[in-house]
Enzyme design. Sequence first.
Site, PDB file in Angstrom:
ATOM      1  N   ASN A   1       0.894  -1.226  -0.030  1.00  0.00           N
ATOM      2  CA  ASN A   1      -0.049   0.101  -0.027  1.00  0.00           C
ATOM      3  C   ASN A   1       1.084   1.224   0.022  1.00  0.00           C
ATOM      4  OD1 ASN A   1      -1.825   1.818   0.359  1.00  0.00           O
ATOM      5  ND2 ASN A   1      -2.638   1.195   2.291  1.00  0.00           N
TER       6      ASN A   1
ATOM      7  N   LYS B   1       3.365   0.765   2.835  1.00  0.00           N
ATOM      8  CA  LYS B   1       2.988  -0.126   3.981  1.00  0.00           C
ATOM      9  C   LYS B   1       3.235  -1.487   3.048  1.00  0.00           C
ATOM     10  CE  LYS B   1       0.200   3.013   6.579  1.00  0.00           C
ATOM     11  NZ  LYS B   1      -0.921   3.706   6.528  1.00  0.00           N
TER      12      LYS B   1
ATOM     13  N   ARG C   1      -2.722  -2.059  -3.256  1.00  0.00           N
ATOM     14  CA  ARG C   1      -3.996  -1.295  -3.128  1.00  0.00           C
ATOM     15  C   ARG C   1      -3.664  -0.024  -3.994  1.00  0.00           C
ATOM     16  NH1 ARG C   1      -6.030   1.510   2.318  1.00  0.00           N
ATOM     17  NH2 ARG C   1      -8.175   2.109   1.416  1.00  0.00           N
TER      18      ARG C   1
ATOM     19  N   HIS D   1     -12.867   3.513  -0.163  1.00  0.00           N
ATOM     20  CA  HIS D   1     -12.708   2.655   1.164  1.00  0.00           C
ATOM     21  C   HIS D   1     -13.532   1.338   0.573  1.00  0.00           C
ATOM     22  CE1 HIS D   1     -12.524   6.384   3.961  1.00  0.00           C
ATOM     23  NE2 HIS D   1     -11.289   5.526   3.715  1.00  0.00           N
TER      24      HIS D   1
ATOM     25  N   HIS E   1     -17.007   3.717   8.096  1.00  0.00           N
ATOM     26  CA  HIS E   1     -15.443   3.551   8.014  1.00  0.00           C
ATOM     27  C   HIS E   1     -15.151   4.986   8.732  1.00  0.00           C
ATOM     28  CE1 HIS E   1     -11.653   2.186   6.472  1.00  0.00           C
ATOM     29  NE2 HIS E   1     -11.451   3.604   6.559  1.00  0.00           N
ATOM     30  N   LEU E   2     -14.656   4.700   9.690  1.00  0.00           N
ATOM     31  CA  LEU E   2     -14.486   5.994  10.672  1.00  0.00           C
ATOM     32  C   LEU E   2     -12.927   6.081  10.951  1.00  0.00           C
ATOM     33  CD1 LEU E   2     -17.275   6.666  12.909  1.00  0.00           C
ATOM     34  CD2 LEU E   2     -17.355   7.520  10.493  1.00  0.00           C
TER      35      LEU E   2
ATOM     36  N   ARG F   1      -9.615  16.387   5.958  1.00  0.00           N
ATOM     37  CA  ARG F   1     -10.444  16.974   4.646  1.00  0.00           C
ATOM     38  C   ARG F   1     -11.591  17.617   5.079  1.00  0.00           C
ATOM     39  NH1 ARG F   1      -9.741  10.713   2.147  1.00  0.00           N
ATOM     40  NH2 ARG F   1      -7.840  10.739   3.573  1.00  0.00           N
TER      41      ARG F   1
ATOM     42  N   ILE G   1     -11.432   5.288  14.361  1.00  0.00           N
ATOM     43  CA  ILE G   1     -12.369   5.903  15.404  1.00  0.00           C
ATOM     44  C   ILE G   1     -13.738   4.822  15.678  1.00  0.00           C
ATOM     45  CG2 ILE G   1     -13.925   7.670  15.642  1.00  0.00           C
ATOM     46  CD1 ILE G   1     -12.146   9.340  13.932  1.00  0.00           C
ATOM     47  N   GLY G   2     -13.881   4.267  14.560  1.00  0.00           N
ATOM     48  CA  GLY G   2     -15.345   3.202  14.706  1.00  0.00           C
ATOM     49  C   GLY G   2     -14.774   2.136  15.673  1.00  0.00           C
ATOM     50  N   GLU G   3     -13.633   1.693  15.680  1.00  0.00           N
ATOM     51  CA  GLU G   3     -13.289   0.270  16.158  1.00  0.00           C
ATOM     52  C   GLU G   3     -12.749   0.865  17.728  1.00  0.00           C
ATOM     53  OE1 GLU G   3     -10.300  -1.726  14.228  1.00  0.00           O
ATOM     54  OE2 GLU G   3     -11.387  -1.445  12.339  1.00  0.00           O
TER      55      GLU G   3
ATOM     56  N   GLU H   1      -8.416  -4.564   5.230  1.00  0.00           N
ATOM     57  CA  GLU H   1      -8.197  -4.324   3.916  1.00  0.00           C
ATOM     58  C   GLU H   1      -7.227  -5.230   3.317  1.00  0.00           C
ATOM     59  OE1 GLU H   1      -8.109  -0.457   5.397  1.00  0.00           O
ATOM     60  OE2 GLU H   1      -9.370   0.305   3.884  1.00  0.00           O
TER      61      GLU H   1
HETATM   62  P1  ADP Z   1      -6.246   5.616   8.445  1.00  0.00           P
HETATM   63  O1  ADP Z   1      -7.580   6.199   7.824  1.00  0.00           O
HETATM   64  O2  ADP Z   1      -4.932   6.285   8.309  1.00  0.00           O
HETATM   65  O3  ADP Z   1      -5.984   3.903   8.409  1.00  0.00           O
HETATM   66  P2  ADP Z   1      -7.086   4.586  11.123  1.00  0.00           P
HETATM   67  O4  ADP Z   1      -8.337   3.916  10.780  1.00  0.00           O
HETATM   68  O5  ADP Z   1      -6.157   4.029  11.779  1.00  0.00           O
HETATM   69  O6  ADP Z   1      -6.745   5.704  10.185  1.00  0.00           O
HETATM   70  O7  ADP Z   1      -7.843   5.784  12.336  1.00  0.00           O
HETATM   71  C1  ADP Z   1      -6.970   6.826  12.654  1.00  0.00           C
HETATM   72  C2  ADP Z   1      -7.893   7.426  13.576  1.00  0.00           C
HETATM   73  O8  ADP Z   1      -8.685   6.748  14.635  1.00  0.00           O
HETATM   74  C3  ADP Z   1      -7.541   8.797  14.210  1.00  0.00           C
HETATM   75  O9  ADP Z   1      -8.335  10.025  14.146  1.00  0.00           O
HETATM   76  C4  ADP Z   1      -7.396   8.439  15.658  1.00  0.00           C
HETATM   77  O10 ADP Z   1      -7.196   9.389  16.747  1.00  0.00           O
HETATM   78  C5  ADP Z   1      -8.466   7.353  15.761  1.00  0.00           C
HETATM   79  N1  ADP Z   1      -8.203   6.723  17.186  1.00  0.00           N
HETATM   80  C6  ADP Z   1      -7.617   5.569  17.149  1.00  0.00           C
HETATM   81  N2  ADP Z   1      -7.784   4.808  18.461  1.00  0.00           N
HETATM   82  C7  ADP Z   1      -8.625   5.947  18.941  1.00  0.00           C
HETATM   83  C8  ADP Z   1      -9.374   5.932  20.206  1.00  0.00           C
HETATM   84  N3  ADP Z   1      -9.090   5.026  21.173  1.00  0.00           N
HETATM   85  N4  ADP Z   1     -10.242   6.685  20.598  1.00  0.00           N
HETATM   86  C9  ADP Z   1     -10.592   7.594  19.715  1.00  0.00           C
HETATM   87  N5  ADP Z   1      -9.986   7.618  18.425  1.00  0.00           N
HETATM   88  C10 ADP Z   1      -9.149   6.742  18.011  1.00  0.00           C
END
Ligand code: ADP
Length: 397
Positions: free
Chosen positions: A9, A16, A93, A181, A208-209, A241, A329-331, A379
């Site tokens: 990627n 990566k 990717r 995504h 997807h956050l 963004r 963020i979602g996870e 992914e």
């Molecule tokens: P990318 O889109 O670069 O792959 P990720 O899916 O790793 O990014 O998401 C990064 C985001 O997830 C960042 O805003 C980070 O602050 C947030 N994040 C990761 N862990 C936590 C957490 N425990 N609580 C809140 N936000 C988190």
Amino acid sequence: MGRAIVIVNAGSSSIKFSLFLERGDDLVPDVRGQMEGIYTFPRFTAKNPDGSLKTENSWPQGTQLGHDGSLEHIVAFLRTELVDDQLIGVGHRVVHGGQKYTQPVQVDSNILTELEKFIPLAPLHQPHNLTPIRRLLERVPDLPQVACFDTSFHRTTPPVAQMFALPKELTDDGIVRYGFHGLSYEYIASVLPQFDAKAAAGKTIVLHLGNGASMCAIDAGRSISSTMGFTAVEGLPMGTRCGSMDPGVILFLMDQRGMSIRDIEKLIYTQSGLLGVSGISSDMRALLASDDTKAKIAIDLYIYRIRRELGALAAVLGGLDAIVFTAGIGENSAIIRRRVCQDAAWIGVELDENKNTAGGPLISKKNSRVAAWVIPTNEELMIARHTLNLINKTKGA
Ligand code: ADP
């Protein structure tokens, strides 16, 4: 000797990679890593599947390893890793597959030339995604390489969901909503039956956050609408963004503030979103930890826009069986999930606070009309599966 697949990627400042080993019918992750700061302050890290550090190297500040030098280093590292297994292919990717590529494709130099035609559609990502493919084609032409696209999963969306209300000739020229995504959504759709058979056969919205953020309406496993459009800027506000914005703002900034196209690009891709609104950080963790009101406003706006898009996508689906949270963020953020679910109470989401705090996978109450799930995306595994399938098919053909 087993078979191995490498996933690459490549971005503008980092490459990566992940190594998967074929074990029976499974693809097992072996090592993942990255070279970051490739034009500024290169640092290489490789980690074991449990997250522990395997190898680390760094170069003096100002070293410009670039994509070629970084790829060299990664290849050399992988050679030392691949003792008992044979590399059978590389999966990449690639952000844009245009309207043509609805599926992953094994790349030769003709296809690579076609993929290069999509560079204007994603100038910040596509050229970097393609560089390692070209280098490997030159160096090891017999090694199968598979391009997997972030747009492919959304090619099932109905024409009306893909169109802007622009003159037909522009639509015919490919100025349409592509959606991104897709590999993340495809992975979630592929595992959803194990979690929620009803939603997998029915109507789901996946959120997807991550640093990039989008939402996708999935009906019986197929994307029917998503929040990202022609570029990965449309839709939700993201780390840096801006998300959807009246195009008149851009005209105003160019006309009245004398901003150039490059200034606007910088503004909407790297200076807006959570970072721009808060003036503090693009990182959700930092904003949640801050007691500055600007951080609170940035989060409020983020949640509000998710609420709007959730309503819009539910309307497009004509109902809803489940919502799924994924990506950084979602996870990981129970607080953000709680606020999104509270806002979705009107449509039948009843959050179970304890399950949400525990991280799921199910975070809604047993009798919630609409289920809420936390499902980690993968992914890389999706790309590895596509790569293996395509190589097996080609060999069998
Ligand atoms: P990318 O889109 O670069 O792959 P990720 O899916 O790793 O990014 O998401 C990064 C985001 O997830 C960042 O805003 C980070 O602050 C947030 N994040 C990761 N862990 C936590 C957490 N425990 N609580 C809140 N936000 C988190």
